[in-house]
Design an enzyme around this catalytic site. Sequence first.
Site, short mmCIF file in Angstrom:
data_model
loop_
_atom_site.label_atom_id
_atom_site.label_comp_id
_atom_site.label_asym_id
_atom_site.label_seq_id
_atom_site.Cartn_x
_atom_site.Cartn_y
_atom_site.Cartn_z
N ASP A 131 40.04 31.68 37.93
CA ASP A 131 40.75 32.20 37.14
C ASP A 131 42.20 31.64 37.16
O ASP A 131 41.79 30.17 37.55
CB ASP A 131 42.22 33.22 38.14
CG ASP A 131 41.48 34.45 38.74
OD1 ASP A 131 40.32 34.78 38.21
OD2 ASP A 131 42.12 34.91 40.60
N ASP A 151 38.22 39.92 35.27
CA ASP A 151 39.73 40.81 35.47
C ASP A 151 39.75 41.74 34.69
O ASP A 151 40.05 42.99 34.42
CB ASP A 151 40.34 39.72 36.04
CG ASP A 151 40.27 39.17 37.18
OD1 ASP A 151 39.56 39.71 38.13
OD2 ASP A 151 40.85 38.14 37.97
#
Length: 182
Positions: A131, A151
């Site tokens: 991330d 995401d």
Amino acid sequence: MALFIHLDKMPSPKLSRLFYAVLIALVVIGIDQASKAWILYDLMNPPSTIPVFPFLDIVLTWNKGVGFGLFKAHSLWGMVGLIGMALAISTALGIWLWRTTDAFLLIALSMIIGGAIGNIIDRLRFGAVVDFIFVSVYIGGYHFPAFNVADSAITIGVGLLLVENYVKNYVRKKNDSVHTRH
């Protein structure tokens, strides 16, 4: 309604659907994996925090949970469980995608599947998901967790599913009220 293009009007509708679904999913996976490679091997070598806007930073974090850090898996079996869950959900969405003739629904499902596969690839390669997008907006002392392109695709796909469901329900209710007046 113009929002819903029916792919069954095209020649060879099932192949057209499958082609576009795979193309959309591959584009999501490609952008996701390319952005993560850039972050890992270039931009975050060495790791740092890069301010982009006052509310947006590029960071490097490893997510051992599912979307946005929920349900962290700290063991091999936890990771295997998360991969299995993502594969099961992707398979169910793939079956739904295979059966739909609605282009809007096809786009939404393809984005979700592409995002899920992008994150599965990370789990298989690294044992965690990369991330790197951090929106530093705090509400009541809490902030939104770091996330990635996969995401984002999943979130946009789910948002499109909600819009599609709302619009179809609205049209159905409107049609029902017209039929009950006569």
